[in-house]
Design a protein around this motif. Structure first.
Motif, PDB file in Angstrom:
ATOM      1  N   LYS A   2       0.841  -1.202   0.000  1.00  0.00           N
ATOM      2  CA  LYS A   2       0.000   0.000   0.000  1.00  0.00           C
ATOM      3  C   LYS A   2       0.876   1.252   0.000  1.00  0.00           C
ATOM      4  N   THR A   3       1.905   1.211   0.844  1.00  0.00           N
ATOM      5  CA  THR A   3       2.798   2.365   0.938  1.00  0.00           C
ATOM      6  C   THR A   3       3.525   2.576  -0.374  1.00  0.00           C
ATOM      7  N   ALA A   6       1.213   3.959  -2.875  1.00  0.00           N
ATOM      8  CA  ALA A   6       0.867   5.350  -2.548  1.00  0.00           C
ATOM      9  C   ALA A   6       1.963   6.311  -3.013  1.00  0.00           C
ATOM     10  N   PHE A   7       3.211   5.910  -2.826  1.00  0.00           N
ATOM     11  CA  PHE A   7       4.312   6.772  -3.270  1.00  0.00           C
ATOM     12  C   PHE A   7       4.351   6.869  -4.797  1.00  0.00           C
ATOM     13  N   ARG A  10       1.548   9.138  -5.777  1.00  0.00           N
ATOM     14  CA  ARG A  10       1.883  10.512  -5.398  1.00  0.00           C
ATOM     15  C   ARG A  10       2.874  11.138  -6.379  1.00  0.00           C
ATOM     16  N   ARG A  13       1.469  11.788  -9.796  1.00  0.00           N
ATOM     17  CA  ARG A  13       0.604  12.985  -9.785  1.00  0.00           C
ATOM     18  C   ARG A  13       1.447  14.262  -9.776  1.00  0.00           C
ATOM     19  N   VAL A  14       2.505  14.248  -8.969  1.00  0.00           N
ATOM     20  CA  VAL A  14       3.367  15.433  -8.913  1.00  0.00           C
ATOM     21  C   VAL A  14       4.041  15.639 -10.266  1.00  0.00           C
ATOM     22  N   THR A  91       7.645  17.320   4.642  1.00  0.00           N
ATOM     23  CA  THR A  91       6.751  16.165   4.782  1.00  0.00           C
ATOM     24  C   THR A  91       7.434  14.981   5.490  1.00  0.00           C
ATOM     25  N   MET A  95       5.455  12.033   7.503  1.00  0.00           N
ATOM     26  CA  MET A  95       5.434  10.634   7.047  1.00  0.00           C
ATOM     27  C   MET A  95       5.943   9.696   8.146  1.00  0.00           C
ATOM     28  N   THR A  98       3.518   8.226  10.685  1.00  0.00           N
ATOM     29  CA  THR A  98       2.517   7.243  10.252  1.00  0.00           C
ATOM     30  C   THR A  98       2.958   5.832  10.639  1.00  0.00           C
ATOM     31  N   ALA A 100       3.759   3.496   8.638  1.00  0.00           N
ATOM     32  CA  ALA A 100       4.766   2.930   7.721  1.00  0.00           C
ATOM     33  C   ALA A 100       6.149   3.045   8.365  1.00  0.00           C
ATOM     34  N   SER A 101       6.974   2.025   8.139  1.00  0.00           N
ATOM     35  CA  SER A 101       8.312   2.071   8.737  1.00  0.00           C
ATOM     36  C   SER A 101       9.190   3.037   7.947  1.00  0.00           C
ATOM     37  N   ILE A 105       9.387   3.880   3.918  1.00  0.00           N
ATOM     38  CA  ILE A 105       9.167   5.242   3.409  1.00  0.00           C
ATOM     39  C   ILE A 105      10.317   5.666   2.495  1.00  0.00           C
TER      40      ILE A 105
END
Lengths: 266, 337
Positions: A2-3, A6-7, A10, A13-14, A91, A95, A98, A100-101, A105
């Motif tokens: 999931k992490t 998600a990255f 992200r 999108r950026v 950020t 992060m 959260t 997430a380890s 990350i």
């Protein structure tokens, strides 16, 4: 996962929010292949003995070299640049609060650049094959994929060390960039290492990219001789053992930053 | 009494500062203690406000609980888990509203930012969608959800930070000046939401704030940090009773004579009148009145009649002044009783 996903989302999108840069990057890649094709035409018929083991087609040789080199840069640099970007944008602390380890990350933070480079690698080879008729064979694609994963793994240890440096000292370290430059020079991205003086070739064998390029070319190029595959695989596997060292350095750097209260500093 | 969700025991932390002066290429290193033995507990359902002057160590306490900072010594527990040894477990239970508004991705929309942090917290897509919809709606951000974060006002950024912390419905909510730039009506709605979420999770709140009114209306207990320690921890009601009659002013005067100062100190309703600073002929004086119906006009009239000129008058609402009063020894004893 999931992490990781998600990255990727992200960063896509950026990147997509800077559409012009997103497009020019890929167009620039294809234009550089055109230049390479003309250089290859210049070499046609020269019958260099150094190119003979790779089938003699310089364009195909350099195409694979360039494409694999694309992958080496983010493998070494992306983790550190992701940490740096997170520090500067503020950020990083958010992060780290959260579930997430920290390792996940940092690792996931560099994933987009690596995936992007892998896509560019495939694009470059497909474009070279379809448009310019490069002598590339699709017979060993599964093994090529394994080689590329091993290439990433062999360089990731250094990448994690670079990220640890950024966490601890709040600035990009100079060593990985220098090593990359030396790698590109000595590993044979645009010329076979056999053209290098013997004493330099000793150093070239100590670089993971040399073995990665050798394996990829032997597996992808038509008419390439397949020699010492096992040795090159073994070398890449050994270089991959640097990952635990990179992770340990990252853990130490994070512990240092938590102790000194410098996680949010940049 | 239930087991504490947050427990700090004799937590100490010092930072090393290097001075700018180089001596043989070695900079001087100075150890600056920030926390010198902080101890407190917050039980389930508890809401604790941490007050203190700037630099008192309030944010350091929150960061220590959130595992962003390792204490030099002492013990930090969240729901019984040691924050030093089981950081990941602690992060599964605690959420932190950072004071820094830069903690989002500016190129993403508000919704995309929340989706990203929800994924890092392991929420499923369905739960993520539900939670984001509810939180954005309650914090009046639905209309701005798909705007780029860079387009948000400071207050909207802070509301989004509250939404992010509430995504996971934490047992321990840590908030660092979360409503600093939020207007009153949005702040009231945000606090209502925070109360509901804490109650639903049977959780607790540790709030750092400089607004006494916020601490009084939201928290059951107040801890005041001073000199790196909890100088005073008490029920909000007790503190409110003591501070309710405190009315503070800062006066900038010219030509205030010692006799006029003494006469002012004896003026009916004056609890304290003290000279804070003097530069040339200009004096800054702090006035604390004990009575809400204090005759300020008459007091100023007496001062001017004695030859002083009132250059400026400012109500002392910043927390610093109130804290100074609260931490004066007699008052601490009064509250502690």
């Amino acid at each position: 996962m999931k992490t990781f996903r998600a990255f990727l989302v992200r960063d896509f999108r950026v990147a997509w929010s800077y559409r012009m840069s997103f497009l020019t990057q890929n167009v620039g890649l294809l234009l550089s292949l055109v230049s390479l094709k003309f250089v290859g035409r210049l070499m046609d018929g020269s019958a260099s003995p150094d190119l003979a083991p790779y089938g003699g087609d310089y364009f195909a040789f350099a195409l694979v070299g360039m494409a694999v080199s694309f992958l080496s840069y983010p493998a070494v640099k992306s983790f550190a640049s992701a940490v740096r970007a997170a520090q500067v944008t503020g950020t990083f602390e958010a992060m780290l609060t959260t579930r997430a380890s920290a390792g996940t990350i940092v690792f996931s933070g560099g994933a987009y650049e690596i995936v992007q480079a892998a896509v560019q690698l495939v694009l470059a080879i497909v474009f070279g094959l379809v448009v310019f008729g490069a002598g590339v064979s699709a017979d060993h694609l599964a093994m090529v994929a394994v080689v590329l994963v091993l290439t990433l793994a062999s360089l990731a240890g250094l990448g994690l060390l670079a990220a640890a440096f950024v966490v601890a000292f709040k600035q990009p370290e100079p060593f990985s960039g220098a090593l990359l430059a030396v790698s590109l020079m000595l590993s044979g991205g645009l010329y076979p290492p056999s053209v290098l003086p013997d004493w330099i070739r000793v150093f070239s064998d100590l670089l993971p990219l040399t073995h990665s390029l050798e394996l990829t070319r032997q597996l992808l190029l038509e008419d390439a001789a397949r020699t010492s595959l096992g040795v090159h695989f073994l070398a890449l596997a050994l270089f991959s053992l640097t990952i635990p060292a990179g992770l340990a350095a990252l853990r130490l750097a994070l512990a240092h930053a938590r102790r000194t209260g410098s996680l949010a500093q940049y | 009494m239930s087991a504490p969700l947050v427990r700090l025991e004799d937590v100490r932390k010092a930072f090393v500062r290097t001075s700018g002066r180089a001596r043989w290429l070695r900079r001087e290193r100075l150890r600056v203690p920030i926390l010198s033995g902080v101890t407190f507990e917050v039980e389930a359902g508890g809401r604790l406000a941490l007050l203190g002057a700037n630099g008192a160590g309030k944010t350091t306490v929150l960061k220590t609980i959130a595992t962003l900072l390792t204490p030099d010594s002492g013990r930090v527990e969240v729901c019984g888990s040691d924050a030093l040894k089981h950081g990941r477990q602690v992060r599964e239970l605690a959420s932190y509203v950072l004071a820094d508004e830069r903690s989002f991705h500016w190129r993403l929309t508000g919704r995309q930012n929340l989706e990203f942090f929800a994924a890092l917290n392991g929420l499923s897509p369905t739960v993520t969608r539900q939670r984001i919809r509810r939180l954005l709606d309650r914090l009046d951000l639905s209309a701005a959800a798909d705007l780029g974060f860079w387009q948000y006002s400071t207050g909207m950024k802070q509301r989004l930070a509250i939404a992010r912390a509430l995504l996971v419905r934490p047992r321990v909510l840590l908030m660092d000046e979360p409503t600093r730039s939020i207007d009153a009506s949005h702040a009231a709605e945000a606090w209502q939401l925070v109360r509901e979420e804490i109650d639903a999770a049977e959780g607790c709140l540790v709030l750092v704030t400089h607004q006494l009114q916020e601490a009084f209306s939201l928290c059951g207990r107040v801890a005041i940090l001073a000199d790196g320690k909890v100088a005073l921890e008490t029920a909000t009601d007790a503190l409110h009773a003591v501070t309710a009659d405190l009315d503070g002013f800062t006066l900038t005067l010219r030509s205030l004579s010692p006799a006029a100062l003494a006469a002012g100190q004896a003026f009916p309703g004056v609890r304290e009148l003290r000279l804070c600073s003097q530069m040339g002929d200009e004096q800054v004086v702090e006035l604390w009145a004990a009575d809400p119906a204090f005759a300020l006009g008459d007091f100023l009239g007496q001062l001017t009649a004695s030859g002083a000129t009132v250059c400026a008058l400012q109500r002392t609402t910043p927390i610093q002044g109130v804290l100074q009063r609260l931490l004066s020894a007699p008052l601490v004893r009064e509250v502690a009783r």
